[in-house]
Design an enzyme around this catalytic site. Structure first.
Site, PDB file in Angstrom:
ATOM      1  N   GLY A 106     -10.831  -3.132   3.130  1.00 26.75           N
ATOM      2  CA  GLY A 106     -11.395  -1.713   3.974  1.00 26.75           C
ATOM      3  C   GLY A 106     -11.053  -1.922   5.516  1.00 26.75           C
ATOM      4  N   GLY A 157      -4.745  -4.038  -3.794  1.00 24.31           N
ATOM      5  CA  GLY A 157      -5.601  -2.992  -4.169  1.00 24.31           C
ATOM      6  C   GLY A 157      -4.835  -1.912  -4.456  1.00 24.31           C
ATOM      7  N   HIS A 158      -4.812  -1.533  -5.719  1.00 24.51           N
ATOM      8  CA  HIS A 158      -3.995  -0.462  -6.215  1.00 24.51           C
ATOM      9  C   HIS A 158      -4.869   0.617  -6.533  1.00 24.51           C
ATOM     10  CE1 HIS A 158      -0.439  -3.264  -7.330  1.00 24.51           C
ATOM     11  NE2 HIS A 158      -0.781  -3.258  -6.048  1.00 24.51           N
ATOM     12  N   ASP A 185       2.499  14.745   1.858  1.00 23.61           N
ATOM     13  CA  ASP A 185       1.363  15.739   2.282  1.00 23.61           C
ATOM     14  C   ASP A 185       0.532  15.241   3.456  1.00 23.61           C
ATOM     15  OD1 ASP A 185       0.679  13.577   0.467  1.00 23.61           O
ATOM     16  OD2 ASP A 185      -1.388  14.530   0.550  1.00 23.61           O
ATOM     17  N   ASP A 201       0.895  -1.195   0.038  1.00 28.55           N
ATOM     18  CA  ASP A 201       0.067  -0.031   0.092  1.00 28.55           C
ATOM     19  C   ASP A 201       0.780   1.284   0.095  1.00 28.55           C
ATOM     20  OD1 ASP A 201      -2.098  -1.610   0.151  1.00 28.55           O
ATOM     21  OD2 ASP A 201      -2.432  -1.529   2.410  1.00 28.55           O
ATOM     22  N   GLU A 202       2.217   1.165  -0.537  1.00 25.03           N
ATOM     23  CA  GLU A 202       2.973   2.279  -0.580  1.00 25.03           C
ATOM     24  C   GLU A 202       2.596   3.521  -1.677  1.00 25.03           C
ATOM     25  OE1 GLU A 202       3.769  -0.764  -1.146  1.00 25.03           O
ATOM     26  OE2 GLU A 202       5.219  -1.530   0.222  1.00 25.03           O
ATOM     27  N   GLY A 203       1.734   3.142  -2.486  1.00 25.59           N
ATOM     28  CA  GLY A 203       1.148   3.972  -3.563  1.00 25.59           C
ATOM     29  C   GLY A 203       1.735   3.399  -4.997  1.00 25.59           C
ATOM     30  N   LYS A 204       1.945   2.165  -5.121  1.00 19.10           N
ATOM     31  CA  LYS A 204       2.386   1.659  -6.301  1.00 19.10           C
ATOM     32  C   LYS A 204       1.468   1.841  -7.474  1.00 19.10           C
ATOM     33  CE  LYS A 204       2.254  -2.427  -4.478  1.00 19.10           C
ATOM     34  NZ  LYS A 204       2.019  -1.849  -3.012  1.00 19.10           N
ATOM     35  N   GLN A 264       2.030  -6.039  -3.299  1.00 16.54           N
ATOM     36  CA  GLN A 264       2.325  -6.123  -1.797  1.00 16.54           C
ATOM     37  C   GLN A 264       3.616  -5.444  -2.095  1.00 16.54           C
ATOM     38  OE1 GLN A 264       1.514  -9.494  -3.454  1.00 16.54           O
ATOM     39  NE2 GLN A 264      -0.722  -8.659  -2.973  1.00 16.54           N
ATOM     40  N   ARG A 276      -5.735   0.572   8.437  1.00 19.33           N
ATOM     41  CA  ARG A 276      -4.214   0.189   8.555  1.00 19.33           C
ATOM     42  C   ARG A 276      -3.618   0.487   9.516  1.00 19.33           C
ATOM     43  NH1 ARG A 276      -3.884   2.877   2.583  1.00 19.33           N
ATOM     44  NH2 ARG A 276      -4.525   0.850   1.169  1.00 19.33           N
TER      45      ARG A 276
HETATM   46  P1  GDP Z   1      -0.710   0.509  -3.547  1.00 16.95           P
HETATM   47  O1  GDP Z   1      -1.218  -0.687  -2.804  1.00 16.95           O
HETATM   48  O2  GDP Z   1       0.630   0.509  -3.196  1.00 16.95           O
HETATM   49  O3  GDP Z   1      -1.186   0.797  -4.767  1.00 16.95           O
HETATM   50  O4  GDP Z   1      -1.329   1.522  -2.738  1.00 16.95           O
HETATM   51  P2  GDP Z   1      -2.948   1.704  -2.345  1.00 16.95           P
HETATM   52  O5  GDP Z   1      -3.607   2.176  -3.364  1.00 16.95           O
HETATM   53  O6  GDP Z   1      -3.251   0.587  -1.492  1.00 16.95           O
HETATM   54  O7  GDP Z   1      -2.884   2.560  -0.983  1.00 16.95           O
HETATM   55  C1  GDP Z   1      -2.275   3.893  -1.386  1.00 16.95           C
HETATM   56  C2  GDP Z   1      -3.142   5.243  -1.174  1.00 16.95           C
HETATM   57  O8  GDP Z   1      -2.698   6.413  -1.074  1.00 16.95           O
HETATM   58  C3  GDP Z   1      -4.231   5.241  -2.082  1.00 16.95           C
HETATM   59  O9  GDP Z   1      -5.390   5.689  -1.478  1.00 16.95           O
HETATM   60  C4  GDP Z   1      -3.793   6.465  -2.978  1.00 16.95           C
HETATM   61  O10 GDP Z   1      -4.651   7.173  -3.746  1.00 16.95           O
HETATM   62  C5  GDP Z   1      -3.075   7.291  -1.913  1.00 16.95           C
HETATM   63  N1  GDP Z   1      -1.974   7.978  -2.467  1.00 16.95           N
HETATM   64  C6  GDP Z   1      -0.930   7.703  -3.053  1.00 16.95           C
HETATM   65  N2  GDP Z   1       0.221   8.534  -3.135  1.00 16.95           N
HETATM   66  C7  GDP Z   1      -0.325   9.533  -2.496  1.00 16.95           C
HETATM   67  C8  GDP Z   1       0.209  10.900  -1.949  1.00 16.95           C
HETATM   68  O11 GDP Z   1       1.069  11.123  -2.337  1.00 16.95           O
HETATM   69  N3  GDP Z   1      -0.448  11.505  -0.988  1.00 16.95           N
HETATM   70  C9  GDP Z   1      -1.940  11.294  -0.670  1.00 16.95           C
HETATM   71  N4  GDP Z   1      -2.592  11.931   0.204  1.00 16.95           N
HETATM   72  N5  GDP Z   1      -2.257  10.049  -0.971  1.00 16.95           N
HETATM   73  C10 GDP Z   1      -1.706   9.332  -2.066  1.00 16.95           C
HETATM   74  P1  IMO Z   2      -1.015  -4.093  -2.317  1.00 17.61           P
HETATM   75  O1  IMO Z   2      -0.387  -4.575  -3.748  1.00 17.61           O
HETATM   76  C1  IMO Z   2      -0.989  -4.645   2.073  1.00 17.61           C
HETATM   77  C2  IMO Z   2      -1.012  -8.652   3.621  1.00 17.61           C
HETATM   78  C3  IMO Z   2      -2.157  -9.091   4.202  1.00 17.61           C
HETATM   79  C4  IMO Z   2      -1.631 -10.176   5.526  1.00 17.61           C
HETATM   80  C5  IMO Z   2      -0.642 -10.960   4.534  1.00 17.61           C
HETATM   81  C6  IMO Z   2      -1.145 -12.140   3.779  1.00 17.61           C
HETATM   82  O2  IMO Z   2      -2.225  -3.389  -2.342  1.00 17.61           O
HETATM   83  O3  IMO Z   2       0.295  -3.246  -1.570  1.00 17.61           O
HETATM   84  P2  IMO Z   2      -2.705 -12.657   1.639  1.00 17.61           P
HETATM   85  O4  IMO Z   2      -4.179 -12.514   1.359  1.00 17.61           O
HETATM   86  O5  IMO Z   2      -1.639 -12.072   0.654  1.00 17.61           O
HETATM   87  O6  IMO Z   2      -2.288 -14.208   1.975  1.00 17.61           O
HETATM   88  O7  IMO Z   2      -2.337 -11.950   3.115  1.00 17.61           O
HETATM   89  O8  IMO Z   2      -0.353  -9.898   3.461  1.00 17.61           O
HETATM   90  N1  IMO Z   2      -1.311  -8.114   2.164  1.00 17.61           N
HETATM   91  C7  IMO Z   2      -1.224  -6.847   2.059  1.00 17.61           C
HETATM   92  N2  IMO Z   2      -0.916  -5.697   2.530  1.00 17.61           N
HETATM   93  N3  IMO Z   2      -1.022  -4.532   0.757  1.00 17.61           N
HETATM   94  C8  IMO Z   2      -1.286  -5.680  -0.172  1.00 17.61           C
HETATM   95  O9  IMO Z   2      -1.084  -5.584  -1.459  1.00 17.61           O
HETATM   96  C9  IMO Z   2      -1.221  -6.823   0.686  1.00 17.61           C
HETATM   97  N4  IMO Z   2      -1.538  -7.948  -0.070  1.00 17.61           N
HETATM   98  C10 IMO Z   2      -1.601  -8.901   1.100  1.00 17.61           C
HETATM   99  O10 IMO Z   2      -2.929  -8.051   4.898  1.00 17.61           O
HETATM  100  O11 IMO Z   2      -1.098  -9.428   6.236  1.00 17.61           O
HETATM  101 MG    MG Z   3      -2.954  -1.548  -2.000  1.00 21.32          MG
END
Ligand code: GDP
Ligand code: IMO
Ligand code: MG
Length: 425
Positions: free
Chosen positions: A297, A40-41, A328, A13-16, A219, A300
């Site tokens: 949902g 979830g991207h 930000d 969930d770093e913002g990939k 991930q 985190r």
């Molecule tokens: P991913 O799994 O690495 O693609 O990341 P997620 O989409 O799960 O979670 C990242 C969240 O941060 C999403 O809701 C993005 O819209 C949001 N996001 C990404 N970059 C930024 C940023 O620089 N600032 C803010 N406020 N939100 C960001």
């Molecule tokens: P993105 O691509 C954050 C975590 C789950 C759990 C562990 C194992 O959006 O960054 P799994 O269902 O993969 O067997 O769960 O890994 N996990 C994630 N956490 N972002 C994800 O994907 C994740 N995919 C799995 O919460 O701790």
């Molecule tokens: Mg994600």
């Protein structure tokens, strides 16, 4: 530079998704190479929010997007994602590896039963990869075969005893599951026929031409099956190296490895998290960053930036440069710190513990960071195209501190979820 691999450098969930959307404009192919619907991207553009669980985040640029061999696929969920994207007026150019493994409903049922102690996403990821490794699972090519129904029934026979012993089904339930799922999944095969191909060949041909391939990791490095915080990890390799195995990246083709890190740390699910915040501080940061999982949902878990863990992730994944997101958000909270080492029993250690119980016990060594200057959206936008030295002092020094510690540059700074809220240095 030809190809780029984007990987998470923390626990996901770093913002990939956002960064892949930004980089996809300059790319010809975008390839997912690991994981499945656990990802979830999020991509936000022109006021619309898209949450991709399967489809690569290059979709909005109408690029050829590939689900590689290393991805595990729930056909029903993927079809729903394709339908919803299509009905919002887009035309997905999707190609799916014939060799990608299929997630069946029984994988999800096993995950729902046993995944609790890891806090999995419940998407059937672990059971699918484990049956893949046991060589008893089916691939997308099986679903499109003329004898798909028979193949599915035969494969289900291999797991019958286990499903009954683990009380996933009784005998009667299993028999009706077998009938229903074999027909349903063969039907999915018919729908997927136009998408399924030898994707590795597409990547190979593109890599040998002038085309640019962008590999999108799911991930994060610390969730890697081999090098992450085992057993609190996912079931695939999340390292940049996985793009070669699961996505068809070719050794020898010049490649840029970009790691994504938040300006702080988050984690979903169970497992060690040395810099985790508790109480009001955690609530403030979670709310400031809207830190709720894009897939489940779930709230985190949030904490200070763990530079010690980030440096480990950079080293094991071979990350060459960083994009830092959510600066930000960090600006909205006080008491910012960065973890620069771990102590065990009062003694500083010089390794990243492989043992999860040990990692639970480490005491982070912190450096206080001056509060990050908060800028309005408009003020941020005036910094587009500027150098690091044009940023407010607090942000410059945070970046410099991180770069000195992890020994690679931050080349992209993201200051909001929208595509244009991105500064490339
Ligand atoms: P991913 O799994 O690495 O693609 O990341 P997620 O989409 O799960 O979670 C990242 C969240 O941060 C999403 O809701 C993005 O819209 C949001 N996001 C990404 N970059 C930024 C940023 O620089 N600032 C803010 N406020 N939100 C960001
Ligand atoms: P993105 O691509 C954050 C975590 C789950 C759990 C562990 C194992 O959006 O960054 P799994 O269902 O993969 O067997 O769960 O890994 N996990 C994630 N956490 N972002 C994800 O994907 C994740 N995919 C799995 O919460 O701790
Ligand atoms: Mg994600």
């Amino acid at each position: 530079m030809k190809n780029t691999i984007v990987v998470g450098a923390q626990w996901g969930d770093e913002g990939k998704g956002k960064l892949v959307d930004v980089l996809a404009e300059q790319s010809d192919l975008v390839v997912r190479f690991n994981g499945g619907g656990n990802a979830g991207h999020t991509v936000m553009h022109a006021g619309e929010t898209y949450k991709f669980h399967y489809m690569p985040s290059g979709m909005l640029h109408n690029k050829v997007c590939i689900l590689g061999t290393g991805v595990v696929i729930n056909p029903k969920d993927l079809l729903e994602e394709i339908d919803s994207f299509t009905s919002s007026g887009h035309k997905p150019q999707l190609k799916i590896s014939a060799r990608a493994h299929v997630i069946f409903p029984h994988h999800q049922l096993i995950d729902a039963k046993g995944g609790g102690k890891i806090g999995t996403t419940g998407r059937g990821i672990g059971p699918t990869y484990s049956q893949k490794a046991s060589r008893i699972n089916l691939r997308m090519l099986d679903l499109i075969a003329d004898d798909a129904v028979d193949r599915i029934k035969t494969a289900l026979k291999d797991v019958r005893d286990m499903l009954i012993m683990d009380e996933i089904f009784n005998e009667e339930e299993f028999a009706s599951y077998c009938e229903a799922v074999s027909t349903e999944y063969a039907g999915f095969g018919d729908q997927f026929k136009p998408f399924i191909t030898d994707t590795e060949d597409l990547v190979r041909i593109a890599s040998k031409s002038e085309e640019q391939v962008l590999f999108e990791g799911a991930q994060g490095t610390l969730l890697d099956l081999n090098y992450g915080t085992y057993p609190f990890v996912t079931s695939s390799s999340t390292l940049a190296a996985a793009a070669f195995v699961g996505g068809g990246a070719i050794p020898g083709v010049p490649i840029r490895i970009l790691g994504i890190t938040k300006a702080y740390t988050t984690r979903v699910g169970e497992g060690p998290f040395p810099t985790e915040l508790e109480g009001d501080a955690a609530v403030n940061l979670r709310e400031a960053g809207h830190e709720y999982g894009a897939t489940t949902g779930r709230p985190r878990r949030v904490g200070h930036l763990d530079l010690y863990a980030l440096r480990y992730a950079i080293r094991i994944s071979g990350i060459q440069e960083l994009a830092m997101t959510k600066i930000d958000t960090l600006a909205l909270v006080d008491g910012v710190k960065a973890c620069i080492g771990y102590k065990i029993d009062g003694n500083e250690i010089d390794y990243f513990p492989a043992d999860a119980p040990t990692l639970e016990l480490v005491e982070p060594i912190y450096k206080d960071i001056p509060n990050i200057t908060s800028l309005s959206k408009e003020e941020w936008l005036t910094l587009q195209g500027k150098a690091k030295t044009d940023l407010p002092d607090s942000i410059q020094s945070y970046i410099k501190f991180i770069e000195d510690f992890v020994e690679i540059p931050i080349t992209i700074l993201s200051h909001g979820p929208e595509r244009n809220e991105t500064i490339v240095f």
